[in-house]
Scaffold this motif. Structure first.
Motif, PDB file in Angstrom:
ATOM      1  N   LEU A 271       0.829  -1.196   0.000  1.00 55.77           N
ATOM      2  CA  LEU A 271       0.000   0.000   0.000  1.00 55.77           C
ATOM      3  C   LEU A 271       0.871   1.256   0.000  1.00 55.77           C
ATOM      4  CD1 LEU A 271      -3.066   0.502   0.162  1.00 55.77           C
ATOM      5  CD2 LEU A 271      -2.778   0.913   2.591  1.00 55.77           C
ATOM      6  N   LEU A 272       1.883   1.247   0.850  1.00 62.14           N
ATOM      7  CA  LEU A 272       2.805   2.393   0.909  1.00 62.14           C
ATOM      8  C   LEU A 272       3.436   2.624  -0.454  1.00 62.14           C
ATOM      9  CD1 LEU A 272       4.765   1.924   4.266  1.00 62.14           C
ATOM     10  CD2 LEU A 272       3.133   3.710   3.688  1.00 62.14           C
ATOM     11  N   SER A 273       3.821   1.529  -1.090  1.00 56.76           N
ATOM     12  CA  SER A 273       4.553   1.627  -2.332  1.00 56.76           C
ATOM     13  C   SER A 273       3.684   2.188  -3.457  1.00 56.76           C
ATOM     14  CB  SER A 273       5.058   0.231  -2.680  1.00 56.76           C
ATOM     15  OG  SER A 273       6.050   0.328  -3.616  1.00 56.76           O
TER      16      SER A 273
ATOM     17  N   MET B 182      17.748  -4.384  12.020  1.00 53.76           N
ATOM     18  CA  MET B 182      17.718  -4.372  10.558  1.00 53.76           C
ATOM     19  C   MET B 182      16.518  -3.564  10.074  1.00 53.76           C
ATOM     20  SD  MET B 182      19.364  -5.567   7.998  1.00 53.76           S
ATOM     21  CE  MET B 182      19.926  -7.139   7.432  1.00 53.76           C
ATOM     22  N   ASN B 183      16.777  -2.492   9.348  1.00 55.30           N
ATOM     23  CA  ASN B 183      15.687  -1.690   8.780  1.00 55.30           C
ATOM     24  C   ASN B 183      15.592  -1.977   7.289  1.00 55.30           C
ATOM     25  OD1 ASN B 183      16.204  -0.583  11.287  1.00 55.30           O
ATOM     26  ND2 ASN B 183      15.612   1.472  10.648  1.00 55.30           N
ATOM     27  N   VAL B 184      14.488  -2.579   6.891  1.00 49.54           N
ATOM     28  CA  VAL B 184      14.335  -2.959   5.482  1.00 49.54           C
ATOM     29  C   VAL B 184      13.381  -1.983   4.798  1.00 49.54           C
ATOM     30  CG1 VAL B 184      13.703  -4.805   3.891  1.00 49.54           C
ATOM     31  CG2 VAL B 184      14.622  -5.364   6.149  1.00 49.54           C
ATOM     32  N   VAL B 185      13.793  -1.487   3.635  1.00 54.14           N
ATOM     33  CA  VAL B 185      12.916  -0.641   2.827  1.00 54.14           C
ATOM     34  C   VAL B 185      12.689  -1.333   1.489  1.00 54.14           C
ATOM     35  CG1 VAL B 185      12.797   1.501   1.521  1.00 54.14           C
ATOM     36  CG2 VAL B 185      13.544   1.550   3.884  1.00 54.14           C
ATOM     37  N   TRP B 186      11.432  -1.553   1.153  1.00 51.60           N
ATOM     38  CA  TRP B 186      11.117  -2.192  -0.132  1.00 51.60           C
ATOM     39  C   TRP B 186      10.833  -1.111  -1.165  1.00 51.60           C
ATOM     40  CZ3 TRP B 186      11.701  -7.388  -0.357  1.00 51.60           C
ATOM     41  CH2 TRP B 186      11.734  -8.076   0.866  1.00 51.60           C
ATOM     42  N   VAL B 187      11.545  -1.140  -2.272  1.00 49.80           N
ATOM     43  CA  VAL B 187      11.347  -0.095  -3.284  1.00 49.80           C
ATOM     44  C   VAL B 187      10.563  -0.595  -4.493  1.00 49.80           C
ATOM     45  CG1 VAL B 187      13.301   1.323  -2.622  1.00 49.80           C
ATOM     46  CG2 VAL B 187      13.649  -0.531  -4.235  1.00 49.80           C
ATOM     47  N   TYR B 188      10.327  -1.874  -4.570  1.00 50.60           N
ATOM     48  CA  TYR B 188       9.548  -2.463  -5.679  1.00 50.60           C
ATOM     49  C   TYR B 188      10.078  -2.061  -7.052  1.00 50.60           C
ATOM     50  CZ  TYR B 188       6.137  -4.601  -2.642  1.00 50.60           C
ATOM     51  OH  TYR B 188       5.543  -5.402  -1.720  1.00 50.60           O
ATOM     52  N   TRP B 190      13.873  -2.929  -9.568  1.00 54.09           N
ATOM     53  CA  TRP B 190      15.272  -3.378  -9.614  1.00 54.09           C
ATOM     54  C   TRP B 190      16.169  -2.207  -9.938  1.00 54.09           C
ATOM     55  CZ3 TRP B 190      16.317  -7.746  -7.448  1.00 54.09           C
ATOM     56  CH2 TRP B 190      15.438  -8.821  -7.515  1.00 54.09           C
ATOM     57  N   PHE B 191      15.611  -1.272 -10.706  1.00 53.61           N
ATOM     58  CA  PHE B 191      16.481  -0.193 -11.197  1.00 53.61           C
ATOM     59  C   PHE B 191      15.724   1.109 -11.260  1.00 53.61           C
ATOM     60  CE2 PHE B 191      18.059   2.405 -14.687  1.00 53.61           C
ATOM     61  CZ  PHE B 191      19.393   2.532 -14.335  1.00 53.61           C
ATOM     62  N   ASP B 192      16.012   2.013 -10.390  1.00 56.96           N
ATOM     63  CA  ASP B 192      15.485   3.373 -10.439  1.00 56.96           C
ATOM     64  C   ASP B 192      16.403   4.219  -9.562  1.00 56.96           C
ATOM     65  OD1 ASP B 192      14.195   5.781 -10.219  1.00 56.96           O
ATOM     66  OD2 ASP B 192      12.200   4.934  -9.941  1.00 56.96           O
ATOM     67  N   PRO B 193      17.466   4.757 -10.171  1.00 58.69           N
ATOM     68  CA  PRO B 193      18.492   5.419  -9.359  1.00 58.69           C
ATOM     69  C   PRO B 193      17.929   6.468  -8.399  1.00 58.69           C
ATOM     70  CG  PRO B 193      19.263   5.192 -11.592  1.00 58.69           C
ATOM     71  CD  PRO B 193      17.829   4.729 -11.598  1.00 58.69           C
ATOM     72  N   ALA B 194      16.949   7.264  -8.861  1.00 58.69           N
ATOM     73  CA  ALA B 194      16.437   8.316  -7.994  1.00 58.69           C
ATOM     74  C   ALA B 194      15.765   7.712  -6.764  1.00 58.69           C
ATOM     75  CB  ALA B 194      15.459   9.200  -8.768  1.00 58.69           C
ATOM     76  N   LYS B 195      14.972   6.675  -6.988  1.00 56.73           N
ATOM     77  CA  LYS B 195      14.269   6.055  -5.866  1.00 56.73           C
ATOM     78  C   LYS B 195      15.243   5.322  -4.945  1.00 56.73           C
ATOM     79  CE  LYS B 195       9.909   3.774  -5.053  1.00 56.73           C
ATOM     80  NZ  LYS B 195       8.856   2.939  -5.640  1.00 56.73           N
ATOM     81  N   GLU B 196      16.245   4.683  -5.546  1.00 53.03           N
ATOM     82  CA  GLU B 196      17.236   3.987  -4.735  1.00 53.03           C
ATOM     83  C   GLU B 196      17.995   4.996  -3.859  1.00 53.03           C
ATOM     84  OE1 GLU B 196      19.653   1.162  -7.111  1.00 53.03           O
ATOM     85  OE2 GLU B 196      18.048   1.294  -8.569  1.00 53.03           O
ATOM     86  N   ALA B 197      18.301   6.159  -4.448  1.00 56.83           N
ATOM     87  CA  ALA B 197      18.991   7.193  -3.663  1.00 56.83           C
ATOM     88  C   ALA B 197      18.080   7.707  -2.553  1.00 56.83           C
ATOM     89  CB  ALA B 197      19.423   8.342  -4.577  1.00 56.83           C
ATOM     90  N   ASP B 198      16.805   7.912  -2.884  1.00 52.56           N
ATOM     91  CA  ASP B 198      15.848   8.364  -1.863  1.00 52.56           C
ATOM     92  C   ASP B 198      15.768   7.349  -0.723  1.00 52.56           C
ATOM     93  OD1 ASP B 198      15.218  10.643  -3.200  1.00 52.56           O
ATOM     94  OD2 ASP B 198      13.310   9.919  -4.020  1.00 52.56           O
ATOM     95  N   ALA B 199      15.740   6.070  -1.084  1.00 51.46           N
ATOM     96  CA  ALA B 199      15.635   5.022  -0.064  1.00 51.46           C
ATOM     97  C   ALA B 199      16.865   5.035   0.835  1.00 51.46           C
ATOM     98  CB  ALA B 199      15.462   3.660  -0.722  1.00 51.46           C
ATOM     99  N   ALA B 200      18.032   5.164   0.210  1.00 41.69           N
ATOM    100  CA  ALA B 200      19.269   5.214   1.006  1.00 41.69           C
ATOM    101  C   ALA B 200      19.229   6.412   1.950  1.00 41.69           C
ATOM    102  CB  ALA B 200      20.484   5.294   0.082  1.00 41.69           C
ATOM    103  N   ARG B 201      18.768   7.536   1.423  1.00 41.96           N
ATOM    104  CA  ARG B 201      18.720   8.761   2.231  1.00 41.96           C
ATOM    105  C   ARG B 201      17.724   8.606   3.377  1.00 41.96           C
ATOM    106  NH1 ARG B 201      18.610  12.337  -2.306  1.00 41.96           N
ATOM    107  NH2 ARG B 201      20.826  12.051  -2.649  1.00 41.96           N
ATOM    108  N   ALA B 202      16.571   7.996   3.078  1.00 39.80           N
ATOM    109  CA  ALA B 202      15.571   7.789   4.133  1.00 39.80           C
ATOM    110  C   ALA B 202      16.156   6.920   5.237  1.00 39.80           C
ATOM    111  CB  ALA B 202      14.314   7.137   3.546  1.00 39.80           C
TER     112      ALA B 202
END
Lengths: 307, 357
Positions: A271-273, B182-188, B190-202
């Motif tokens: 949902l978040l995604s 362990m903090n897991v972030v799911w980005v859904y 495989w490849f989206d540099p902007a989102k991957e960077a956002d996830a790392a920053r978060a």
């Protein structure tokens, strides 16, 4: 649920950074569509801007020059689209898609030597007094210049379309090219300028990705941001203010949901995604539900003076 | 030889190879989920493709398509490749599993190879790497080096391959540092540099000082570098450009020997469906240089672990290990059965978040 690890100041700062590339590309595309031209090549112009901006910033050491170069690159690339659609009257949808493919290919060619290189990034503004205001200072008033530039650009576009004669002409061209032509306005010239403006904005948005938001060059790095920008223009029903709302909602919720995940919020991740897409569309549709929300009447139609 | 001269020489070799006319070279197709310049996953698969060209010369012709979305569009891309005369097609992402089988059923004479999946057929082989072996080493380094006791993990999709990596990293971080989280972030993606960077920053903004990624681009490395005092690990490719900090080590996928062997099998007419799962032992999983940012004794322990895994003396999933719900998964000394690994859909004890389904 312990969300105390989310720092609201850092969160808002990240949101502004995340929203800026889409905002720049979308506001440019909005002007293009207001002139009656549908340019689906936003993705291609963005990524070209991303690579050219990055290359110039690395080679000169000045990110500012990178942004200027990116805007020029986006505008030059969009000129090919303008030439094909405005002078040779090619199909705008097909040409726009072609522009995206060209941009993706061209950028990976230009970008090969720049993979894995670090770039100088844009410094954060440090305005005396203003940046030192507690909370609001670091949250809103100490970003890099492009964040404010993009917001100023939205205001400028809004004022231009609403209050200036030139803006009126541009809208007239987008609503009824034939009438505008009959009144003696140069439809093709207006459209070419709008297309170039859109290209320059897309280029800036791309450069913001490669120079600030990520910051690095990776092939294919826009990963669909151009398409998001196009969608936002439609859902914002071609209004500058709503485009800004849409871009900030999309960028904001993207960052917010990642932060919620990182903080361990017990909300279903699926949902978040999906939330950036769902909420942006929902909000924009609701605020666009009343009042005029039609597309420019001549959107996507070719114009030739002989018709 | 650095990466660029490698490119140039491989390109030259390719050019030389294609100018010599051969009788009906075998055509090998590759379907990629990202661009070949992602610097990670797809980049390594393409290196494997180039190695095939170099090793087999004019006996082979390779084609590839990049940025193929997982799902319905993959069917179109794979079909097109089969129609264009490919004799063997490597589909290099988990999400191509069903599309590959669907197309394979229509082209019984074409050989298919699907990476990281678990469904095979008479003309569909599967191959994957035991990335979790590398994750164990990363977990060990991460657990030792974290100061905030918070490790961040950028995860792509909730599939066994990714969950194995999270569990393995957490297990080994916790062994050396019981307080680790362990903090897991799911980005859904495989490849989206902007989102991957956002996830790392978060993650970093939430207090993480080690970022592991199971996505394909180098963007998290750049974000970590910008933040400073955060360590990362190269994923799929060495990502050595980001060493010695933030990237302190890496998992390198080395597909080249496998690709050469399989294409050679097609040339020889000996190809048959197999299920390959290579690890540190066969070299399919490589561990990139551990930089000096890692304390010497931690580095020595990590290398010892690598040798033990490679020699088959140590299995990263050795009991006692409980599942997240508290039930016993592996008893003392028990090694994870392969079926449990392949279908892993649970976290081990200590990871508090839920796996999305």
């Amino acid at each position: 649920m312990d969300l105390s690890s989310i720092n609201p100041i850092l969160l808002v700062a990240s949101i502004m950074v995340s929203a800026t590339p889409i905002l720049l590309a979308a506001i440019g595309e909005m002007v293009v569509e207001k002139a009656g031209v549908l340019n689906l090549g936003v993705e291609g112009m963005m990524i070209t801007g991303a690579v050219v901006g990055f290359a110039i910033a690395v080679n000169t050491g000045t990110p500012g020059l990178g942004f200027v170069a990116a805007a020029c690159a986006g505008a030059v690339l969009s000129l090919t689209f303008a030439f094909l659609t405005q002078y040779l009257l090619s199909n705008q949808v097909a040409t726009g898609l072609g522009l995206t493919l060209v941009g993706l290919g061209l950028s990976s060619l230009i970008g090969k030597p720049y993979e894995g290189i670090k770039s100088p990034t844009l410094p954060k503004l440090d305005i005396p007094i203003l940046s030192d205001i507690p909370v609001i200072g670091p949250m809103l008033l100490s970003h890099d210049i492009m964040v404010y530039f993009s917001l100023a650009l939205v205001a400028a576009v809004w004022a231009f379309l609403k209050y200036t004669r030139a803006g009126l002409i541009l809208r007239a061209v987008g609503e009824s090219a034939d009438s505008a032509h009959a009144l003696g306005y140069k439809v093709v010239n207006v459209r070419v300028m709008a297309i170039m403006f859109g290209g320059a904005c897309a280029g800036l948005g791309g450069a913001y990705l490669s120079l600030v938001r990520v910051p690095q060059w990776t092939e294919g790095m826009t990963a669909g941001a151009g398409w998001i920008a196009l969608a936002i223009v439609v859902f914002a029903s071609w209004r500058a203010g709503r485009v800004a709302v849409g871009a900030y909602l999309f960028g904001g919720i993207t960052v917010l949901q990642l932060n919620l995940q990182a903080a361990g919020a017990q909300v279903p991740v699926a949902l978040l995604s999906a939330s950036p897409y769902l909420i942006t569309i929902l909000v924009l549709v609701i605020i666009s539900a009343k009042g005029a929300h039609g597309a420019p009447a001549a959107l996507g139609r070719a114009f030739h003076a002989s018709n | 030889m650095n990466r660029r001269t490698l490119f140039a020489s491989v390109a030259a070799a390719t050019l030389a190879a294609t100018t010599v006319f051969a009788d009906d070279p075998v055509k090998a197709g590759f379907v990629y989920v990202g661009p070949v310049g992602d610097g990670g996953w797809t980049y390594e698969h393409d290196k494997g493709r180039l190695a095939v060209e170099e090793a087999l010369g004019d006996k082979v012709e390779t084609i590839y398509q990049e940025n193929v979305p997982e799902g319905a569009d993959a069917v179109r891309a794979i079909t097109q490749m089969a129609l264009s005369g490919a004799d063997i097609i490597f589909t290099t992402s988990f999400g191509y599993m069903d599309p590959t089988l669907e197309v394979a059923a229509k082209f019984p004479d074409v050989k298919f190879e699907h990476a990281t999946g678990y469904k095979s057929a008479e003309n569909v082989a599967t191959y994957s790497s035991r990335f979790y072996e590398g994750r164990a080493i990363q977990g060990h380094i991460a657990g030792n080096m974290t100061k905030s006791n918070k490790i961040g993990y950028i995860a792509s999709f909730p599939i066994p391959e990714v969950i194995r990596g999270i569990n393995s990293a957490y297990l080994h971080a916790k062994k050396v540092n019981p307080d680790v989280e362990m903090n897991v972030v799911w980005v859904y993606t495989w490849f989206d540099p902007a989102k991957e960077a956002d996830a790392a920053r978060a993650l970093i903004e939430n207090g993480v000082d080690v970022v592991l990624q199971h996505t394909d681009s180098t963007a998290p490395q750049a974000a970590a570098q910008e933040a400073g005092n955060v360590i990362t690990f190269g994923q799929a490719s060495d990502m050595a450009d980001y060493g010695p900090m933030p990237r302190v080590s890496s998992i390198i996928d080395n597909w080249a020997p496998y690709y050469i062997e399989r294409v050679q099998a097609v040339i020889d007419g000996t190809w048959e469906t197999v299920d390959t799962w290579g690890g540190i032992d066969t070299g399919m999983v490589g561990i990139g240089e551990i930089t000096d940012a890692v304390p010497a004794e931690v580095k020595a322990e990590a290398l010892a672990m690598k040798d033990a895994i490679g020699a088959g003396e140590y299995h990263p999933f050795t009991g006692p290990i409980n599942k997240a719900d508290g039930s016993v998964w592996l008893a003392e000394g028990e090694v994870a059965p392969i079926g449990d690994l392949l279908g892993m859909n649970f976290y081990i004890e200590g990871i508090t978040s839920e796996i999305p389904n």
